[in-house]
Design an enzyme around this catalytic site. Structure first.
Site, PDB file in Angstrom:
ATOM      1  N   HIS A 115       0.844  -1.189   0.000  1.00 36.29           N
ATOM      2  CA  HIS A 115       0.000   0.000   0.000  1.00 36.29           C
ATOM      3  C   HIS A 115       0.881   1.242   0.000  1.00 36.29           C
ATOM      4  O   HIS A 115       1.907   1.290   0.669  1.00 36.29           O
ATOM      5  CB  HIS A 115      -0.905   0.042   1.240  1.00 36.29           C
ATOM      6  CG  HIS A 115      -1.730   1.295   1.317  1.00 36.29           C
ATOM      7  ND1 HIS A 115      -2.879   1.464   0.592  1.00 36.29           N
ATOM      8  CD2 HIS A 115      -1.556   2.454   2.019  1.00 36.29           C
ATOM      9  CE1 HIS A 115      -3.384   2.661   0.836  1.00 36.29           C
ATOM     10  NE2 HIS A 115      -2.605   3.284   1.698  1.00 36.29           N
ATOM     11  N   ASP A 127     -15.455   0.146   6.395  1.00 33.00           N
ATOM     12  CA  ASP A 127     -14.527   1.243   6.131  1.00 33.00           C
ATOM     13  C   ASP A 127     -15.108   2.192   5.092  1.00 33.00           C
ATOM     14  O   ASP A 127     -14.988   3.416   5.229  1.00 33.00           O
ATOM     15  CB  ASP A 127     -13.188   0.692   5.652  1.00 33.00           C
ATOM     16  CG  ASP A 127     -12.261   1.797   5.181  1.00 33.00           C
ATOM     17  OD1 ASP A 127     -11.909   2.640   6.026  1.00 33.00           O
ATOM     18  OD2 ASP A 127     -11.914   1.829   3.993  1.00 33.00           O
ATOM     19  N   ARG A 152     -16.296  10.557   6.642  1.00 34.40           N
ATOM     20  CA  ARG A 152     -15.048  11.277   6.897  1.00 34.40           C
ATOM     21  C   ARG A 152     -14.782  12.316   5.819  1.00 34.40           C
ATOM     22  O   ARG A 152     -14.278  13.407   6.083  1.00 34.40           O
ATOM     23  CB  ARG A 152     -13.873  10.296   6.968  1.00 34.40           C
ATOM     24  CG  ARG A 152     -13.857   9.422   8.208  1.00 34.40           C
ATOM     25  CD  ARG A 152     -12.811   8.345   8.089  1.00 34.40           C
ATOM     26  NE  ARG A 152     -11.479   8.903   7.908  1.00 34.40           N
ATOM     27  CZ  ARG A 152     -10.471   8.258   7.324  1.00 34.40           C
ATOM     28  NH1 ARG A 152     -10.655   7.034   6.842  1.00 34.40           N
ATOM     29  NH2 ARG A 152      -9.296   8.836   7.214  1.00 34.40           N
ATOM     30  N   SER A 177      -8.354   2.482   8.330  1.00 32.86           N
ATOM     31  CA  SER A 177      -8.888   2.355   6.978  1.00 32.86           C
ATOM     32  C   SER A 177      -7.957   1.535   6.097  1.00 32.86           C
ATOM     33  O   SER A 177      -8.376   0.592   5.419  1.00 32.86           O
ATOM     34  CB  SER A 177      -9.098   3.752   6.382  1.00 32.86           C
ATOM     35  OG  SER A 177      -9.518   3.666   5.041  1.00 32.86           O
ATOM     36  N   LYS A 212      -8.384  -3.096   5.080  1.00 32.04           N
ATOM     37  CA  LYS A 212      -8.408  -3.716   3.752  1.00 32.04           C
ATOM     38  C   LYS A 212      -7.246  -4.697   3.586  1.00 32.04           C
ATOM     39  O   LYS A 212      -7.356  -5.698   2.874  1.00 32.04           O
ATOM     40  CB  LYS A 212      -8.394  -2.630   2.680  1.00 32.04           C
ATOM     41  CG  LYS A 212      -9.664  -1.785   2.663  1.00 32.04           C
ATOM     42  CD  LYS A 212      -9.700  -0.839   1.503  1.00 32.04           C
ATOM     43  CE  LYS A 212      -8.878   0.409   1.728  1.00 32.04           C
ATOM     44  NZ  LYS A 212      -9.488   1.334   2.696  1.00 32.04           N
TER      45      LYS A 212
END
Length: 443
Positions: free
Chosen positions: A88, A167, A174, A189, A193
């Site tokens: 990520h 999420d 948000r 968040s 995932k």
């Protein structure tokens, strides 16, 4: 999700968070589960999100929130039977690392799977970049992801509502309540995932600098440490590389341009900073996959796979499997090309002191390379190509960049591009690409 009532009323949970009195795991599960079931309305969850933003969560609460969000949807369990890596990035300008990293790891025998998104704002999404390849259709289902992994050793798929829908429900709020930049909420968040993917290891590329979400190194370090801790507390080995984003990563900003740059690297070419960051991230994954292999052996394997065509062959097979134009792998000129290329000239000579990554990212978005609103179209061909980096010597009137556009030259855009380059007389050195590496062992 099971209803874990009895539980204190939601206003009391909001107050407990605001006053840092602490929430039990059952409280967090009740908040998220209640919201998804319609029992906890938007205004109460929004108030709780603001309480989190203002007062924070403990590391234990953040880890529990992450686990609860992951449990709201499916889990792929990709690392159950074999070693599978996940990755990520917190988002950067010209960040096309995934396009090189995934086939590189697959080429050395380390499968990698990643759920990717589309752009919103000036950060081009990995999905948008890959869809610049004519005909390419990314996997969307767990079955397609697993088939891609089994056939090619890599899988890049579009994000699905089946994974961590809790999420998605929180992020929707948000985004409109000024609670996006909360460290616990960002960490939960991202990592929810990652837990849902069920990989064997996750490597995080946490950006810091003017073109990053975390502009200050101490904030990037805090986020990286929190996400590593969350992963390890939930049994997911996690490593983070804090990388610099005070200038664009490579020389390309924009979807087709970034694909072409990634293809250049996969063909054995070298792009300053991009190659180095790919190898740094791949090295962290390989260290987890091959703990007994010396670092110098790992590095040699990775560099060989980038130069001998192995990684390129993996990417070629993967593109073909998903309907993409395989010929474009060897001939990037087949990718979408803008009809106009506008030269950006520096008005003065000297040394490039800095390049404003955020300004160039925003400019690329204005050219059409990203979207301001979800669902808007993206022009795959538009973007910016940098011709110099920080520390380069330039003469007055020299080309420092190109604007690739479908509409031709625009004086305002050209002036904005020129203003992103600071030219001075003093020597200038590039900042370090990797600021810190943070590792942790799952418990």
């Amino acid at each position: 999700m099971n209803d874990l009532s009895p539980c204190p009323p939601v206003p009391e949970l909001i107050e407990r968070t605001r006053s840092r009195s602490g929430l039990a795991p059952a409280h967090i599960a009740a908040l998220i589960g209640g919201h998804l079931a319609g029992r906890v309305p938007d205004y109460q969850i929004s108030a709780w999100l603001m309480a989190v933003t203002c007062s924070g969560l403990s590391s234990a609460e953040t880890a529990e929130l992450t686990r609860v969000l992951a449990d709201t949807g499916q889990c792929l369990h990709l690392g159950q039977d074999t070693f599978v890596a996940d990755k990520h990035s917190t988002g950067g300008v010209g960040d096309n690392v995934t396009l090189v990293l995934a086939p590189l790891l697959a080429a050395v025998g380390i499968p990698m799977a990643k759920m990717s998104g589309r752009s919103l704002g000036h950060h081009g999404g990995t999905v948008d970049k890959l869809e610049a390849i004519p005909g390419l259709v990314l996997p969307t289902t767990p079955e397609q992801v697993k088939a891609s992994l089994e056939t090619t050793g890599m899988a890049i798929a579009t994000q699905s509502s089946a994974f961590a829908p809790g999420d998605a429900a929180l992020y929707r709020l948000r985004d409109v309540t000024a609670t996006v930049d909360s460290l616990p909420l960002i960490a939960a968040s991202v990592m929810s995932k990652k837990l849902a993917t069920g990989a064997s290891v996750v490597v995080l590329d946490v950006k810091t600098g003017g073109g990053a979400m975390m502009r200050h190194l101490e904030d990037a370090r805090a986020l990286a440490e929190l996400m590593v801790a969350i992963g390890c507390q939930n049994g997911l080995p996690t490593r983070a590389v804090i990388s610099d984003m005070n200038q664009p990563l490579g020389s390309a900003i924009g979807n087709s341009l970034e694909v072409a740059e990634a293809l250049h690297v996969l063909a054995g070419g070298y792009v300053p900073r991009l190659n180095d960051l790919v190898l740094a991230l791949a090295g962290q994954v390989a260290a987890a996959a091959w703990p007994a292999v010396p670092n110098e052996v790992v590095d040699a394997r990775l560099r060989k796979a980038l130069t001998d065509g192995s990684a390129q062959n993996v990417f070629r097979t993967w593109v073909g499997m998903h309907g993409g134009d395989v010929a474009s792998i060897d001939d990037p000129a087949r990718l979408p090309r803008a009809p106009h290329v506008v030269r950006v000239l520096t008005p003065s000579g000297g040394v490039v002191q800095s390049i404003d990554a955020a300004a160039l990212g925003g400019l690329a978005g204005r050219l059409g390379a990203a979207r301001e609103q979800a669902g808007a179209a993206v022009d795959p061909a538009s973007g910016i190509r940098l011709l110099v980096g920080v520390g380069a010597k330039v003469e007055a009137g020299a080309d420092v960049a190109e604007l690739h556009t479908c509409t031709g030259g625009d004086a305002e855009l050209l002036a904005a591009a020129q203003a992103a380059f600071t030219i001075g007389d003093a020597p200038a050195a590039e900042p370090p690409l990797v600021h810190q590496i943070i590792t942790g062992d799952a418990t």
